[in-house]
Design a protein around this motif. Structure first.
Motif, PDB file in Angstrom:
ATOM      1  N   ALA A  91      55.316  74.140  42.069  1.00  0.00           N
ATOM      2  CA  ALA A  91      54.164  73.707  42.871  1.00  0.00           C
ATOM      3  C   ALA A  91      54.070  74.512  44.165  1.00  0.00           C
ATOM      4  CB  ALA A  91      54.271  72.215  43.175  1.00  0.00           C
ATOM      5  N   LEU A  92      55.212  74.758  44.790  1.00  0.00           N
ATOM      6  CA  LEU A  92      55.230  75.557  46.017  1.00  0.00           C
ATOM      7  C   LEU A  92      54.714  76.960  45.751  1.00  0.00           C
ATOM      8  CD1 LEU A  92      56.088  75.930  49.003  1.00  0.00           C
ATOM      9  CD2 LEU A  92      58.355  76.551  48.138  1.00  0.00           C
ATOM     10  N   THR A  93      55.157  77.565  44.644  1.00  0.00           N
ATOM     11  CA  THR A  93      54.721  78.920  44.309  1.00  0.00           C
ATOM     12  C   THR A  93      53.228  78.953  44.004  1.00  0.00           C
ATOM     13  OG1 THR A  93      56.911  79.410  43.427  1.00  0.00           O
ATOM     14  CG2 THR A  93      55.129  80.868  42.755  1.00  0.00           C
ATOM     15  N   VAL A  94      52.731  77.971  43.260  1.00  0.00           N
ATOM     16  CA  VAL A  94      51.297  77.922  42.937  1.00  0.00           C
ATOM     17  C   VAL A  94      50.478  77.759  44.211  1.00  0.00           C
ATOM     18  CG1 VAL A  94      49.507  76.496  41.833  1.00  0.00           C
ATOM     19  CG2 VAL A  94      51.574  77.113  40.567  1.00  0.00           C
ATOM     20  N   CYS A  95      50.885  76.852  45.074  1.00  0.00           N
ATOM     21  CA  CYS A  95      50.149  76.640  46.336  1.00  0.00           C
ATOM     22  C   CYS A  95      50.202  77.879  47.225  1.00  0.00           C
ATOM     23  CB  CYS A  95      50.699  75.428  47.073  1.00  0.00           C
ATOM     24  SG  CYS A  95      50.351  73.867  46.260  1.00  0.00           S
ATOM     25  N   ASP A  96      51.342  78.556  47.229  1.00  0.00           N
ATOM     26  CA  ASP A  96      51.481  79.771  48.037  1.00  0.00           C
ATOM     27  C   ASP A  96      50.566  80.873  47.509  1.00  0.00           C
ATOM     28  OD1 ASP A  96      52.666  81.397  50.101  1.00  0.00           O
ATOM     29  OD2 ASP A  96      53.831  82.379  48.513  1.00  0.00           O
ATOM     30  N   VAL A  97      50.525  81.039  46.194  1.00  0.00           N
ATOM     31  CA  VAL A  97      49.669  82.073  45.610  1.00  0.00           C
ATOM     32  C   VAL A  97      48.197  81.744  45.840  1.00  0.00           C
ATOM     33  CG1 VAL A  97      48.923  83.086  43.407  1.00  0.00           C
ATOM     34  CG2 VAL A  97      51.360  82.840  43.913  1.00  0.00           C
ATOM     35  N   ILE A  98      47.812  80.487  45.655  1.00  0.00           N
ATOM     36  CA  ILE A  98      46.418  80.089  45.908  1.00  0.00           C
ATOM     37  C   ILE A  98      46.071  80.297  47.378  1.00  0.00           C
ATOM     38  CG2 ILE A  98      44.849  78.105  46.014  1.00  0.00           C
ATOM     39  CD1 ILE A  98      46.199  77.093  43.420  1.00  0.00           C
ATOM     40  N   GLY A  99      46.957  79.877  48.256  1.00  0.00           N
ATOM     41  CA  GLY A  99      46.706  80.065  49.685  1.00  0.00           C
ATOM     42  C   GLY A  99      46.627  81.527  50.077  1.00  0.00           C
ATOM     43  N   LEU A 107      62.020  78.808  50.850  1.00  0.00           N
ATOM     44  CA  LEU A 107      62.141  77.524  50.166  1.00  0.00           C
ATOM     45  C   LEU A 107      62.329  77.717  48.660  1.00  0.00           C
ATOM     46  CD1 LEU A 107      59.445  75.432  52.052  1.00  0.00           C
ATOM     47  CD2 LEU A 107      61.925  75.158  52.161  1.00  0.00           C
ATOM     48  N   THR A 108      61.636  78.710  48.092  1.00  0.00           N
ATOM     49  CA  THR A 108      61.782  79.003  46.667  1.00  0.00           C
ATOM     50  C   THR A 108      63.212  79.445  46.361  1.00  0.00           C
ATOM     51  OG1 THR A 108      59.451  79.613  46.497  1.00  0.00           O
ATOM     52  CG2 THR A 108      60.916  80.417  44.766  1.00  0.00           C
ATOM     53  N   PRO A 142      49.002  82.406  53.362  1.00  0.00           N
ATOM     54  CA  PRO A 142      50.165  81.968  52.574  1.00  0.00           C
ATOM     55  C   PRO A 142      50.959  80.888  53.299  1.00  0.00           C
ATOM     56  CG  PRO A 142      50.597  84.084  53.585  1.00  0.00           C
ATOM     57  CD  PRO A 142      49.173  83.747  53.892  1.00  0.00           C
ATOM     58  N   ILE A 143      51.762  80.172  52.546  1.00  0.00           N
ATOM     59  CA  ILE A 143      52.617  79.138  53.132  1.00  0.00           C
ATOM     60  C   ILE A 143      53.779  79.828  53.845  1.00  0.00           C
ATOM     61  CG2 ILE A 143      54.152  77.203  52.625  1.00  0.00           C
ATOM     62  CD1 ILE A 143      52.343  76.603  50.199  1.00  0.00           C
TER      63      ILE A 143
END
Length: 176
Positions: free
Chosen positions: A42-50, A64-65, A57-58
């Motif tokens: 979820a973190l990776t998906v949100c980071d890529v979308i952002g 964190l990953t 980006p986050i």
């Protein structure tokens, strides 16, 4: 599951085979690892979308990953040790007499467990060095030493489990 499938599955197991299902502890470790893996995804998906849709980006997502990945791997080590699902190469073992399999499994389990305990010891030493200079991640300043101690504890537990389970089975086999 039907009785026919159960009987086929049980025929392949010998008295020295590991249990076919995980214990409650193994299930908890597997579920916890799954939750961490989903959080990492979820973190990776949100980071890529952002990053690509909002050009924002986050901050610290890669840190964190990395931390989550490390935790998943070492938690998984304990779950794999409980299920005795380690990678096995059996080029010569199929040609050995079945009577020595429990002793061979006990010996390889003890050696593998000792290697994991040495790895745990070195990770602990390295974590202590990192704690000595207050090592932390670059962007979020998350201390790294606790993760090192966690990894060392998981590796040590995995080593104990890896050594104990085949030994226990060998002793039970020797009794019978």
């Amino acid at each position: 599951m039907s009785d026919a499938i159960k009987s086929v599955e049980l025929e392949g197991q010998t008295s020295a085979s590991p249990p076919a299902r995980l214990s409650v502890t193994g299930c908890v470790l597997g579920c916890l690892g799954g939750v961490l893996l989903i959080a990492m995804m979820a973190l990776t998906v949100c980071d890529v979308i952002g990053r690509y849709l909002f050009n924002s980006p986050i901050k610290g997502a890669s840190e964190l990953t990395e931390i989550l990945l490390c935790a998943v791997i070492f938690l998984g080590l304990c779950a794999v040790s409980l299920a005795e699902d380690h990678v096995v190469v059996d080029l010569l073992t199929d040609k050995m007499p079945a009577s020595i399999h429990p002793a061979r499994e006990a010996l390889t389990g003890v050696l593998s467990g000792l290697i994991l305990m040495v790895i745990a010891w070195r990770i602990w030493v390295y974590a202590a060095q990192i704690a000595g200079y207050n090592g932390a991640t670059t962007n979020l300043s998350i201390p790294i030493a606790p993760l090192g101690y966690f990894c060392a504890i998981c590796a040590f537990a995995g080593g104990l489990i890896t050594a104990f389970l085949p030994l226990k089975r060998a002793f039970l086999h020797a009794k019978h």
